[in-house]
Each structure stands twice: as C-alpha cells, then as structure tokens.
Scaffold this motif. Structure first.
Motif, PDB file in Angstrom:
ATOM      1  N   PRO A  81      33.562  19.670  39.936  1.00 16.88           N
ATOM      2  CA  PRO A  81      34.690  19.264  40.781  1.00 16.88           C
ATOM      3  C   PRO A  81      36.039  19.649  40.197  1.00 16.88           C
ATOM      4  N   GLU A  82      36.134  19.793  38.867  1.00 16.89           N
ATOM      5  CA  GLU A  82      37.394  20.140  38.229  1.00 16.89           C
ATOM      6  C   GLU A  82      37.352  21.574  37.732  1.00 16.89           C
ATOM      7  N   ARG A  83      38.502  22.225  37.795  1.00 15.21           N
ATOM      8  CA  ARG A  83      38.601  23.594  37.307  1.00 15.21           C
ATOM      9  C   ARG A  83      38.851  23.576  35.800  1.00 15.21           C
ATOM     10  N   ILE A  84      38.259  24.513  35.095  1.00 18.43           N
ATOM     11  CA  ILE A  84      38.506  24.640  33.665  1.00 18.43           C
ATOM     12  C   ILE A  84      38.922  26.076  33.358  1.00 18.43           C
ATOM     13  N   SER A  85      39.600  26.256  32.228  1.00 19.11           N
ATOM     14  CA  SER A  85      39.998  27.575  31.784  1.00 19.11           C
ATOM     15  C   SER A  85      38.813  28.262  31.118  1.00 19.11           C
ATOM     16  N   LEU A  86      38.640  29.546  31.425  1.00 18.87           N
ATOM     17  CA  LEU A  86      37.456  30.274  30.977  1.00 18.87           C
ATOM     18  C   LEU A  86      37.747  31.187  29.786  1.00 18.87           C
ATOM     19  N   ASP A  87      36.718  31.429  29.007  1.00 17.05           N
ATOM     20  CA  ASP A  87      36.729  32.423  27.951  1.00 17.05           C
ATOM     21  C   ASP A  87      35.884  33.598  28.428  1.00 17.05           C
ATOM     22  N   ARG A  88      36.169  34.800  27.934  1.00 17.51           N
ATOM     23  CA  ARG A  88      35.448  35.993  28.409  1.00 17.51           C
ATOM     24  C   ARG A  88      33.953  35.933  28.121  1.00 17.51           C
ATOM     25  N   ASN A  89      33.522  35.054  27.205  1.00 20.30           N
ATOM     26  CA  ASN A  89      32.102  34.955  26.865  1.00 20.30           C
ATOM     27  C   ASN A  89      31.385  33.817  27.597  1.00 20.30           C
ATOM     28  N   ASP A  90      32.070  33.158  28.533  1.00 22.67           N
ATOM     29  CA  ASP A  90      31.442  32.034  29.228  1.00 22.67           C
ATOM     30  C   ASP A  90      30.344  32.471  30.197  1.00 22.67           C
ATOM     31  N   PHE A  91      30.378  33.727  30.624  1.00 21.94           N
ATOM     32  CA  PHE A  91      29.358  34.248  31.535  1.00 21.94           C
ATOM     33  C   PHE A  91      28.613  35.382  30.839  1.00 21.94           C
ATOM     34  N   PRO A  92      27.299  35.265  30.662  1.00 19.24           N
ATOM     35  CA  PRO A  92      26.534  36.317  29.980  1.00 19.24           C
ATOM     36  C   PRO A  92      26.287  37.509  30.890  1.00 19.24           C
ATOM     37  N   LEU A  93      26.062  38.655  30.260  1.00 16.27           N
ATOM     38  CA  LEU A  93      25.661  39.835  31.017  1.00 16.27           C
ATOM     39  C   LEU A  93      24.229  39.676  31.519  1.00 16.27           C
ATOM     40  N   PRO A  94      23.874  40.376  32.592  1.00 12.00           N
ATOM     41  CA  PRO A  94      22.460  40.414  32.986  1.00 12.00           C
ATOM     42  C   PRO A  94      21.629  41.075  31.884  1.00 12.00           C
ATOM     43  N   ASP A  95      20.357  40.763  31.854  1.00 16.45           N
ATOM     44  CA  ASP A  95      19.463  41.479  30.947  1.00 16.45           C
ATOM     45  C   ASP A  95      19.363  42.939  31.396  1.00 16.45           C
ATOM     46  N   ASP A  96      19.126  43.826  30.449  1.00 23.06           N
ATOM     47  CA  ASP A  96      19.062  45.247  30.769  1.00 23.06           C
ATOM     48  C   ASP A  96      17.986  45.565  31.808  1.00 23.06           C
ATOM     49  N   SER A  97      16.928  44.758  31.818  1.00 24.37           N
ATOM     50  CA  SER A  97      15.820  45.020  32.729  1.00 24.37           C
ATOM     51  C   SER A  97      16.092  44.550  34.158  1.00 24.37           C
ATOM     52  N   GLU A  98      17.178  43.816  34.353  1.00 24.56           N
ATOM     53  CA  GLU A  98      17.424  43.205  35.666  1.00 24.56           C
ATOM     54  C   GLU A  98      18.101  44.145  36.652  1.00 24.56           C
ATOM     55  N   ALA A  99      18.765  45.193  36.154  1.00 21.87           N
ATOM     56  CA  ALA A  99      19.517  46.048  37.065  1.00 21.87           C
ATOM     57  C   ALA A  99      19.733  47.417  36.429  1.00 21.87           C
ATOM     58  N   SER A 100      19.866  48.411  37.278  1.00 21.50           N
ATOM     59  CA  SER A 100      20.277  49.731  36.813  1.00 21.50           C
ATOM     60  C   SER A 100      21.776  49.690  36.527  1.00 21.50           C
ATOM     61  N   LEU A 101      22.284  50.751  35.921  1.00 19.92           N
ATOM     62  CA  LEU A 101      23.729  50.850  35.686  1.00 19.92           C
ATOM     63  C   LEU A 101      24.497  50.637  36.980  1.00 19.92           C
ATOM     64  N   GLU A 102      24.121  51.352  38.024  1.00 18.41           N
ATOM     65  CA  GLU A 102      24.873  51.315  39.277  1.00 18.41           C
ATOM     66  C   GLU A 102      24.723  49.977  39.990  1.00 18.41           C
ATOM     67  N   ASP A 103      23.483  49.447  40.054  1.00 13.57           N
ATOM     68  CA  ASP A 103      23.274  48.168  40.731  1.00 13.57           C
ATOM     69  C   ASP A 103      23.971  47.034  39.980  1.00 13.57           C
ATOM     70  N   GLY A 104      23.960  47.095  38.656  1.00 10.72           N
ATOM     71  CA  GLY A 104      24.645  46.070  37.883  1.00 10.72           C
ATOM     72  C   GLY A 104      26.133  46.096  38.134  1.00 10.72           C
ATOM     73  N   ALA A 105      26.751  47.290  38.122  1.00  7.37           N
ATOM     74  CA  ALA A 105      28.190  47.395  38.372  1.00  7.37           C
ATOM     75  C   ALA A 105      28.540  46.929  39.777  1.00  7.37           C
ATOM     76  N   ARG A 106      27.702  47.295  40.749  1.00  3.67           N
ATOM     77  CA  ARG A 106      27.978  46.886  42.138  1.00  3.67           C
ATOM     78  C   ARG A 106      27.847  45.375  42.292  1.00  3.67           C
ATOM     79  N   THR A 107      26.809  44.806  41.705  1.00  5.10           N
ATOM     80  CA  THR A 107      26.577  43.364  41.827  1.00  5.10           C
ATOM     81  C   THR A 107      27.676  42.569  41.141  1.00  5.10           C
ATOM     82  N   LEU A 108      28.096  43.000  39.969  1.00  2.98           N
ATOM     83  CA  LEU A 108      29.131  42.273  39.247  1.00  2.98           C
ATOM     84  C   LEU A 108      30.482  42.379  39.943  1.00  2.98           C
ATOM     85  N   ALA A 109      30.749  43.499  40.617  1.00  3.27           N
ATOM     86  CA  ALA A 109      31.964  43.608  41.421  1.00  3.27           C
ATOM     87  C   ALA A 109      31.926  42.611  42.574  1.00  3.27           C
TER      88      ALA A 109
END
Length: 376
Positions: A248-276
C-alpha cells in the motif's frame, strides 16, 4: 524579481553511463532560466569499476565507511566531475566566478531506505577546492534523518517546470512527469498544486544489465534489440507480482531490488522486449496510487529513447491522458535531472524545502544538503 543565481548541476545516475551537467539561472523557486548542458561518458573500464563498487558497498554499515577500493574510486569520480565542469566552462567561455554554486549528486552505491542509509560517492570539499566554486552535496541524507525515503528529489523541480508550461500544455492538470532512468519514478502535480512522487519500478537498469550480459553492449539503443523479440507474459506477471507493486505504501528502490531473469528463461531479444514492457507496465500500474487520473504525461530520462518503452506506455495510458516527450513541452529530457540538482542547490543555500511528505514520506517539508565552501 528575486535575485537569480547561476548554478551548475551534476548528475551521475543509476545507469552509471556518465556525467550529466546542466546550468540554470534561478531564484530557487518558480523562476528557472535553463541554460547549456553537456554529457561526459564513462569509458567501459571505469563503468565496470563503478558496477563492482556496488558489491563492495554492501559491506557499508555507516555512511562514512569506504571499504575496499571505494575511497580511491570516490576521489577519481570527484576529479572526473571536476574535469567535466572545467571543460564545460571553457566551452561556454565562463570563469568559475560566474557560477554561484554547483549541485553535486555523486554516484549512489547503496540505498537502503528501510535502514535510513544512503551512500553517494563524491567528495564535495575536494570538488569545491579544485573548481574554486562552492558546492552543495549530500542532499538526500537529511530527508532520511527526518523519516523520508531519501528519493525522489527531483519532484519539486518538476512542479516548478509545470508552472511554466506554455501553449497547448498550459494549465493541463493533473500532469505527471515520468523519469525513466535506471529506476523509474513519477511526479504528480494536481490541480490544487498537490505534489505526489514515488519510484514506480525498474527503468533501464534491468534492460541494460540484460543486454550487457547477453550481447556485451551497455544498453539497447532505441529499443532495437527489443524490437526483434516478443513479450513473455509469464515473466511479466512474475515481475508485476513483486511485493513492491502490491504494497500500500511506496518505497524508494535500489537498482538491485529486482533480479534479472535466469539465462534459460528468455533469449536476448525476448528478454529485452519483456523487460521494456515491464518498465512501461510498472509506470502505468502506479496510477493506482494517485488521487486523480492525469491529463498529461511528460516523459523524461534515458528510457524515452527506447521506442518500445514509449510505445508500450502510450498504449497503457491512452485512456488516462496524453503522453508527450519532454522536448514536446520545450524541456530537455536528458538534462532535466542535472538541472534539478542545480536548482536544488540554490534552494539548499536558501534553506528552502527540497522534499515533502508527498514525495519522500518525510515527516514535514525538509531542506537538506551540505555546503562545501571553496578554499583558496
């Protein structure tokens, strides 16, 4: 009219790509005369050192600690900022005496608002002495001492810019400024001048890290890589189910608060598109925390150069207002944060508030910053 101060702002954001510099003349309130700006890129080796500093910074328990190579890195970072200012002054044919103050952000290497701990590398006194110009630095710490998140700090400047909107955009409120840097944040200015701001989620940081890991490039220029991919719905849902979005409350984020997908979860292109897509969806989702839907969205920061993010956000906000780029409103979307740091430095000198309960959660409007006077 109140006397204007010519100020330079320096910003090195979470993308760690270089130094944004901007000059303004301002009274620290509603008068803002925007001037020249510049960008000094970090070469890959120095950028890699900054990224390694994030690991060393995890050992920090008190703000003054500089474990490992951090002290030497801080000195070099400061000297690079000084060189950027010196080159700018030479280009603009200005002497140091022509500048009233420099607002120095430094490089954030640790931000833990739940612990009241934020660390920005950058030696304000060293910078002041080298330039011969007074420097205001460490602008986040006082807000955190008073119960705030220490971020975002740019919203008060956004409100000053909104007051000067002209032409088709004048009086079009509520208005939202969306800044897509490493982390995305929004500023809401209501019809009654209500000011609300918060981090909305990951911005460029996940995309940058993903394409660097898989393609060896620092960022997805213009969203070119993402344009070759597809959105992976399961991965999107996992990100948007993160507790940050359901709290319910907003907090300030650090760049490491969200992990990257595992390498096996997406190709380069699909990962970039999904993260956008995740970046845009997170911004749109933030409307749930606003009192009234906006009439105008103004897009700033490096993320506006990724056409996939812009297209996704345009679609996601099409029923709640018009989305434009900062340049459409007469602003510079690349230098806006650096301009803000110049403006905030002038406010700091005058003891005026930098943050508000609606922007960082601070208990009451709070000033901040440390003044380092240039020594002969």
């Amino acid at each position: 009219m109140a006397e204007l101060t010519r100020a330079i702002g320096l910003m090195s954001g979470t993308s760690m790509d270089g130094i944004d510099l901007a000059m303004v003349e301002t009274d620290g309130d509603c008068v803002v005369r925007r001037g020249a700006s510049s960008f000094t890129a970090y070469e890959p080796a120095f950028r890699a050192r900054l990224e390694q500093a994030l690991d060393a910074a995890r050992e920090i328990g008190a703000r003054e600690e500089r474990p490992g190579d951090l002290a030497a890195l801080e000195a070099e970072l400061t000297d690079r900022h000084a060189a950027a200012v010196e080159a700018f002054l030479a280009r603009e044919k200005l002497s140091p005496d022509a500048i009233g103050v420099v607002g120095f952000h430094g490089q954030t290497v640790l931000h833990r608002p739940h612990e009241g701990l934020t660390v920005q590398l950058g030696d304000g006194q060293r910078l002041a002495d080298r330039l011969g110009i007074d420097v205001v630095h460490d602008l986040r710490a006082n807000d955190m001492r008073l119960g705030g998140q220490g971020a975002p700090l740019v919203p008060a400047y956004h409100r000053a810019l909104a007051a000067g909107l002209e032409g088709d955009w004048a009086g079009k409120t509520p208005v939202i400024f969306v800044n897509i840097g490493g982390i995305s944040n929004i500023t809401y200015i209501g019809e009654d001048d209500t000011l609300i701001a918060f981090d909305s989620g990951p911005g460029n940081t996940l995309i940058d890290r993903w394409v660097k890991r898989h393609a060896g490039v620092p960022y997805d220029s213009d969203g070119t890589i993402a344009s070759e991919g597809r959105v992976l719905a399961g991965l999107v849902n996992r990100y948007l189910d993160h507790p940050f979005f359901t709290a319910p409350e907003r907090i300030s984020l650090d760049r490491n608060d969200f992990p990257l997908p595992d390498d096996s979860e997406a190709s380069l292109e699909d990962g970039a598109r999904t993260l956008a897509f995740v970046t845009a969806a997170a911004i749109a989702k933030s409307q749930a925390h606003l009192p009234v839907k906006p009439k105008l969205w103004i897009l700033c920061g490096g993320g506006r150069h990724n056409r996939r993010i812009v297209e996704d956000l345009t679609v996601a906000t099409r029923h709640t207002g018009q989305l434009i780029l900062a340049e459409d409103a007469g602003f510079n979307g690349d230098s806006m944060e650096a301009e803000a740091w110049a403006w905030l430095a002038v406010r700091s000198l005058k003891g005026l508030p930098l943050t508000y309960p609606g922007t960082t959660g601070v208990r009451e409007p709070a000033t901040g910053g440390v003044l380092a006077r240039a020594r002969a």
